[in-house]
Design a protein around this motif. Structure first.
Motif, short mmCIF file in Angstrom:
data_model
loop_
_atom_site.label_atom_id
_atom_site.label_comp_id
_atom_site.label_asym_id
_atom_site.label_seq_id
_atom_site.Cartn_x
_atom_site.Cartn_y
_atom_site.Cartn_z
N UNK A 176 0.05 15.74 -13.91
CA UNK A 176 -1.05 16.70 -13.93
C UNK A 176 -0.57 18.14 -13.71
N UNK A 177 0.74 18.31 -13.56
CA UNK A 177 1.35 19.62 -13.35
C UNK A 177 0.72 20.39 -12.19
N UNK A 178 0.45 19.66 -11.12
CA UNK A 178 -0.06 20.30 -9.91
C UNK A 178 1.09 21.03 -9.24
N UNK A 179 0.78 22.08 -8.55
CA UNK A 179 1.84 22.87 -7.90
C UNK A 179 2.07 22.41 -6.47
N UNK A 180 2.05 21.13 -6.28
CA UNK A 180 2.32 20.53 -4.97
C UNK A 180 3.73 19.97 -5.00
N UNK A 181 4.31 19.86 -3.85
CA UNK A 181 5.62 19.22 -3.75
C UNK A 181 5.44 17.74 -4.08
N UNK A 182 6.08 17.30 -5.14
CA UNK A 182 5.90 15.94 -5.64
C UNK A 182 6.35 14.89 -4.61
N UNK A 183 7.47 15.11 -3.97
CA UNK A 183 8.01 14.14 -3.02
C UNK A 183 7.17 14.07 -1.75
N UNK A 184 6.85 15.22 -1.18
CA UNK A 184 6.06 15.22 0.06
C UNK A 184 4.66 14.67 -0.16
N UNK A 185 4.05 15.03 -1.27
CA UNK A 185 2.71 14.52 -1.57
C UNK A 185 2.74 13.00 -1.70
N UNK A 186 3.72 12.48 -2.42
CA UNK A 186 3.79 11.04 -2.59
C UNK A 186 4.08 10.33 -1.27
N UNK A 187 4.93 10.93 -0.42
CA UNK A 187 5.25 10.34 0.87
C UNK A 187 4.00 10.27 1.76
N UNK A 188 3.29 11.39 1.89
CA UNK A 188 2.11 11.40 2.76
C UNK A 188 0.97 10.56 2.20
N UNK A 209 0.91 8.59 -6.53
CA UNK A 209 0.85 10.03 -6.22
C UNK A 209 2.00 10.78 -6.88
N UNK A 210 3.19 10.21 -6.86
CA UNK A 210 4.35 10.85 -7.49
C UNK A 210 4.09 11.06 -8.98
N UNK A 211 3.57 10.01 -9.62
CA UNK A 211 3.30 10.08 -11.05
C UNK A 211 2.18 11.10 -11.35
N UNK A 212 1.10 11.06 -10.57
CA UNK A 212 -0.03 11.94 -10.83
C UNK A 212 0.31 13.42 -10.61
N UNK A 213 1.03 13.71 -9.54
CA UNK A 213 1.41 15.11 -9.27
C UNK A 213 2.30 15.62 -10.40
N UNK A 214 3.20 14.79 -10.89
CA UNK A 214 4.09 15.20 -11.98
C UNK A 214 3.37 15.34 -13.31
N UNK A 246 0.84 -1.21 0.00
CA UNK A 246 0.00 0.00 0.00
C UNK A 246 0.87 1.25 0.00
N UNK A 247 1.95 1.25 0.79
CA UNK A 247 2.84 2.41 0.84
C UNK A 247 3.51 2.64 -0.52
N UNK A 248 4.07 1.58 -1.10
CA UNK A 248 4.77 1.71 -2.38
C UNK A 248 3.81 2.14 -3.49
N UNK A 249 2.65 1.51 -3.53
CA UNK A 249 1.66 1.84 -4.56
C UNK A 249 1.16 3.28 -4.40
N UNK A 281 1.50 7.75 0.54
CA UNK A 281 1.94 6.40 0.91
C UNK A 281 1.67 6.09 2.37
N UNK A 282 1.98 7.05 3.26
CA UNK A 282 1.71 6.87 4.69
C UNK A 282 0.22 6.71 4.93
N UNK A 283 -0.59 7.53 4.26
CA UNK A 283 -2.04 7.45 4.43
C UNK A 283 -2.58 6.10 4.01
N UNK A 284 -2.12 5.58 2.88
CA UNK A 284 -2.59 4.27 2.42
C UNK A 284 -2.09 3.15 3.33
N UNK A 285 -0.92 3.31 3.93
CA UNK A 285 -0.43 2.32 4.89
C UNK A 285 -1.33 2.28 6.11
#
Length: 156
Positions: A94-106, A87-92, A79-82, A108-112
């Motif tokens: 969709x050109x969202x103005x969110x921090x790609x790394x932090x968004x993907x980390x949180x 999230x990393x792929x989608x943020x990149x 769940x964390x890896x997926x 992953x934590x949320x899904x865990x």
């Protein structure tokens, strides 16, 4: 996987068994017993009708140990890896103005956390407990045992 333990209490068709940690135990954490503890408590099926205070042989199928470990550790890891990867792929993309790394980390934590909560819910419904529960397979005579170095250190 067989262990020797002592029946503490009876609960219907189950028994609470105290199992002494043996010297062959490693630090895998599967039994949730720290290095400082010398015993663990487990609830086991009691088809041999062992009584409180009797010494019993408890068995859990080796394959079930791996399946239970996969349920508790593998599914949340997936769940964390997926979650992180998607999230990393989608943020990149969709050109969202969110921090790609932090968004993907949180994400992953949320899904865990969600995976652990789902596992807990399914376990409370009783879907895991009967299949992966240890079974008392025999009542054994209590023999004089030689305390392990850990038991000597703990004063048991």
């Amino acid at each position: 996987m067989k262990e020797i333990g002592t029946v503490r209490t009876l609960r219907g068709n189950n028994a609470e068994v105290e199992i002494k940690r043996n010297s062959a135990c490693g630090d895998c954490g599967a039994c949730h017993v720290s290095k400082d503890q010398s015993v663990m408590l487990t609830t086991a099926k009691n088809p041999v009708n062992a009584k409180s205070g009797e010494t019993v042989e408890v068995e859990m199928q080796f394959a079930n140990v791996f399946v239970a470990a996969f349920i508790m550790y593998g599914i949340p890891l997936i769940a964390f890896i997926l979650g992180s990867s998607v999230a990393y792929y989608l943020v990149g993309s969709l050109n969202l103005r969110w921090d790609q790394v932090l968004t993907s980390f949180f994400t992953g934590i949320s899904l865990t956390v969600i995976a652990y909560l789902l596992i807990r819910q399914v376990d409370r419904q009783g879907r895991f407990s009967s299949k992966y529960q240890p079974v008392i397979v025999a009542i054994v005579e209590k023999k004089e045992t030689i305390p392990t170095p850990m038991e000597k250190r703990m004063g048991n």
